[in-house]
Design a protein around this motif. Structure first.
Motif, PDB file in Angstrom:
ATOM      1  N   ARG A  92      20.203  38.261   4.710  1.00  0.00           N
ATOM      2  CA  ARG A  92      19.571  37.063   5.271  1.00  0.00           C
ATOM      3  C   ARG A  92      20.633  35.986   5.491  1.00  0.00           C
ATOM      4  N   THR A  93      20.498  35.296   6.589  1.00  0.00           N
ATOM      5  CA  THR A  93      21.406  34.185   6.873  1.00  0.00           C
ATOM      6  C   THR A  93      21.100  33.021   5.941  1.00  0.00           C
ATOM      7  N   GLU A  94      22.141  32.381   5.456  1.00  0.00           N
ATOM      8  CA  GLU A  94      21.985  31.229   4.567  1.00  0.00           C
ATOM      9  C   GLU A  94      22.732  30.043   5.173  1.00  0.00           C
ATOM     10  N   LEU A  95      21.984  29.041   5.617  1.00  0.00           N
ATOM     11  CA  LEU A  95      22.556  27.859   6.259  1.00  0.00           C
ATOM     12  C   LEU A  95      22.646  26.720   5.255  1.00  0.00           C
ATOM     13  N   THR A  96      23.730  25.983   5.316  1.00  0.00           N
ATOM     14  CA  THR A  96      23.882  24.792   4.493  1.00  0.00           C
ATOM     15  C   THR A  96      23.637  23.572   5.359  1.00  0.00           C
ATOM     16  N   LEU A  97      22.688  22.723   4.935  1.00  0.00           N
ATOM     17  CA  LEU A  97      22.312  21.550   5.708  1.00  0.00           C
ATOM     18  C   LEU A  97      22.289  20.313   4.820  1.00  0.00           C
ATOM     19  N   ALA A 130      17.339  17.915   9.875  1.00  0.00           N
ATOM     20  CA  ALA A 130      18.487  17.916   8.973  1.00  0.00           C
ATOM     21  C   ALA A 130      19.744  18.276   9.755  1.00  0.00           C
ATOM     22  N   PHE A 131      20.879  17.841   9.234  1.00  0.00           N
ATOM     23  CA  PHE A 131      22.158  18.071   9.902  1.00  0.00           C
ATOM     24  C   PHE A 131      22.825  19.319   9.337  1.00  0.00           C
ATOM     25  N   GLN A 132      23.273  20.192  10.230  1.00  0.00           N
ATOM     26  CA  GLN A 132      23.884  21.457   9.822  1.00  0.00           C
ATOM     27  C   GLN A 132      25.352  21.246   9.487  1.00  0.00           C
ATOM     28  N   LEU A 133      25.741  21.682   8.302  1.00  0.00           N
ATOM     29  CA  LEU A 133      27.128  21.605   7.898  1.00  0.00           C
ATOM     30  C   LEU A 133      27.870  22.846   8.382  1.00  0.00           C
ATOM     31  N   GLU A 134      29.192  22.796   8.297  1.00  0.00           N
ATOM     32  CA  GLU A 134      29.996  23.908   8.811  1.00  0.00           C
ATOM     33  C   GLU A 134      30.044  25.046   7.799  1.00  0.00           C
ATOM     34  N   PHE A 150      21.224  20.900   0.918  1.00  0.00           N
ATOM     35  CA  PHE A 150      20.353  22.004   0.545  1.00  0.00           C
ATOM     36  C   PHE A 150      20.691  23.221   1.380  1.00  0.00           C
ATOM     37  N   THR A 151      20.114  24.350   1.029  1.00  0.00           N
ATOM     38  CA  THR A 151      20.306  25.580   1.791  1.00  0.00           C
ATOM     39  C   THR A 151      18.980  26.025   2.393  1.00  0.00           C
ATOM     40  N   CYS A 152      19.068  26.720   3.504  1.00  0.00           N
ATOM     41  CA  CYS A 152      17.888  27.244   4.193  1.00  0.00           C
ATOM     42  C   CYS A 152      18.119  28.717   4.492  1.00  0.00           C
ATOM     43  N   CYS A 176      10.900  29.933   6.664  1.00  0.00           N
ATOM     44  CA  CYS A 176      12.157  29.904   5.928  1.00  0.00           C
ATOM     45  C   CYS A 176      11.913  29.431   4.493  1.00  0.00           C
ATOM     46  N   THR A 177      12.928  29.631   3.671  1.00  0.00           N
ATOM     47  CA  THR A 177      12.911  29.163   2.290  1.00  0.00           C
ATOM     48  C   THR A 177      13.947  28.062   2.143  1.00  0.00           C
ATOM     49  N   VAL A 178      13.503  26.913   1.655  1.00  0.00           N
ATOM     50  CA  VAL A 178      14.396  25.771   1.435  1.00  0.00           C
ATOM     51  C   VAL A 178      14.673  25.670  -0.061  1.00  0.00           C
ATOM     52  N   ALA A 179      15.951  25.541  -0.418  1.00  0.00           N
ATOM     53  CA  ALA A 179      16.327  25.459  -1.828  1.00  0.00           C
ATOM     54  C   ALA A 179      17.485  24.491  -1.989  1.00  0.00           C
ATOM     55  N   ARG A 180      17.578  23.913  -3.142  1.00  0.00           N
ATOM     56  CA  ARG A 180      18.711  23.054  -3.489  1.00  0.00           C
ATOM     57  C   ARG A 180      19.218  23.473  -4.857  1.00  0.00           C
TER      58      ARG A 180
END
Length: 330
Positions: A257-262, A220-224, A319-321, A296-300
């Motif tokens: 916890r870090t929350e990444l948007t992808l 998946a591609f990481q958004l800013e 989605f978020t990770c 990790c936990t994947v959620a949308r």
């Protein structure tokens, strides 16, 4: 004793109903029968589960044994794949049926059929089918739901995990992408196609357990966007108050916890559906970070638009990770 134990419906996946019908024996003529039940004894991996239901004389009743298989499969733990091929367990259920009566205040519980030997056996694997797949009775060819239309983008050096073709034993295999394959389109073991790019562009690798119970990978591609999630609980600490001394508030904070948007990136409609209904629906996932697989936990979002046909263009799923390990990812 119960008779005619027959499998009436179900697939090889224990995530869906696996039903057996049992014809109850005739009740004793003499005396008064207060109740009549048919029992099913299901043994999986050395553990025995018992199901029962009321029945009338000669009535055919049905049992769903999938919950017994899932209870046994809960003990299995998935781990990320580092290479090679891994086979996932196949669970075999031994089934016995019997009638139980309460007659004249005495419980009559005869021995099972065949002198205690199993009257039927059922083999199942982890995972399941969607309601739509069951409704359409789709013919499955792979342990993966990745579409065969369009191409998935992978990169040189990736270890792509694919679910192998449907067979007796579910498996996942690791396919390493070589530098000599850059710029080429490849067809992998499960039949779907990938395009090999040479340089990863701000993207993250995942492994996850798909709906059919096997591991596969995605990128998946990481958004800013990088956030920190957590919450604070405030508690008042009481103390003897004076004119210049007061009770104080104590703050208890959860581990951050870090929350990444992808994003899936711009993909075709078929691939957007796969990202939304398969990857984002996974309960077990790992993200590659600094050379290690981190759970990790994947959620949308609860509701989002996969496609808007009034707006031309490609689809994408965001989605978020959240890595399961707290603290900053550095």
């Amino acid at each position: 004793m119960a008779s005619n134990l027959i499998k009436t419906s179900g697939s090889i996946f224990m995530g869906n109903p696996i039903t057996y019908s049992v014809k109850a024996e005739s009740e004793p003529v003499e005396g008064s029968v207060s109740f009549h039940r048919v029992k099913l004894r299901v043994t999986v991996s050395g553990k025995t589960y018992e199901l029962s239901t009321p029945a009338k004389s000669g009535e055919t009743v049905e049992f769903d044994i999938s919950s017994c298989l899932r209870a046994a499969a809960d003990a299995y733990e998935y781990t990320p794949l580092e290479g090679g091929t891994v086979s996932y367990p196949t669970f075999v259920a031994s089934i016995e049926a019997r009638d139980v009566w309460l007659k004249d205040g005495v419980l009559i519980d005869p021995a099972p059929l065949n002198g205690g030997k199993p009257t039927a056996q059922c083999t199942a694997v982890m995972g399941g089918l969607s309601d739509f797949e069951r409704h359409k009775s789709l013919i499955l060819v792979s342990y993966s739901r990745k579409p065969h239309t369009g191409e998935e983008i992978v990169y040189v050096g990736d270890d792509v995990v694919v679910g192998t073709s449907l067979g007796e034993t579910p498996q996942s295999a690791v396919r390493q992408i070589l530098a000599s394959e850059a710029g080429k389109s490849l067809t992998l073991a499960d039949g779907h196609r990938v395009y090999v790019d040479s340089t990863p562009r701000n993207s993250m690798q995942f492994q996850f357990v798909n709906s059919r119970g096997v591991m596969e990978s995605a990128r998946a591609f990481q958004l800013e966007s990088e956030k920190v999630s957590g919450h604070t609980e405030e508690h008042t600490i009481s103390r003897l108050e004076r004119f210049t001394q007061f009770s104080r508030v104590f703050a208890r904070k959860s581990a951050d916890r870090t929350e990444l948007t992808l994003s899936s990136g711009f993909v075709t409609y078929e691939w957007a559906v796969w990202w939304a209904y398969e990857f984002c629906a996974s309960s077990h996932a790992w993200i590659m970070y600094d050379g290690e697989w981190i759970p990790c936990t994947v959620a949308r979002d609860d509701s989002f638009t996969v496609i808007d046909r009034t707006k031309p263009g490609m689809c994408h799923v965001q989605f978020t990770c959240k890595p399961d390990l707290n603290g900053a990812l550095w």
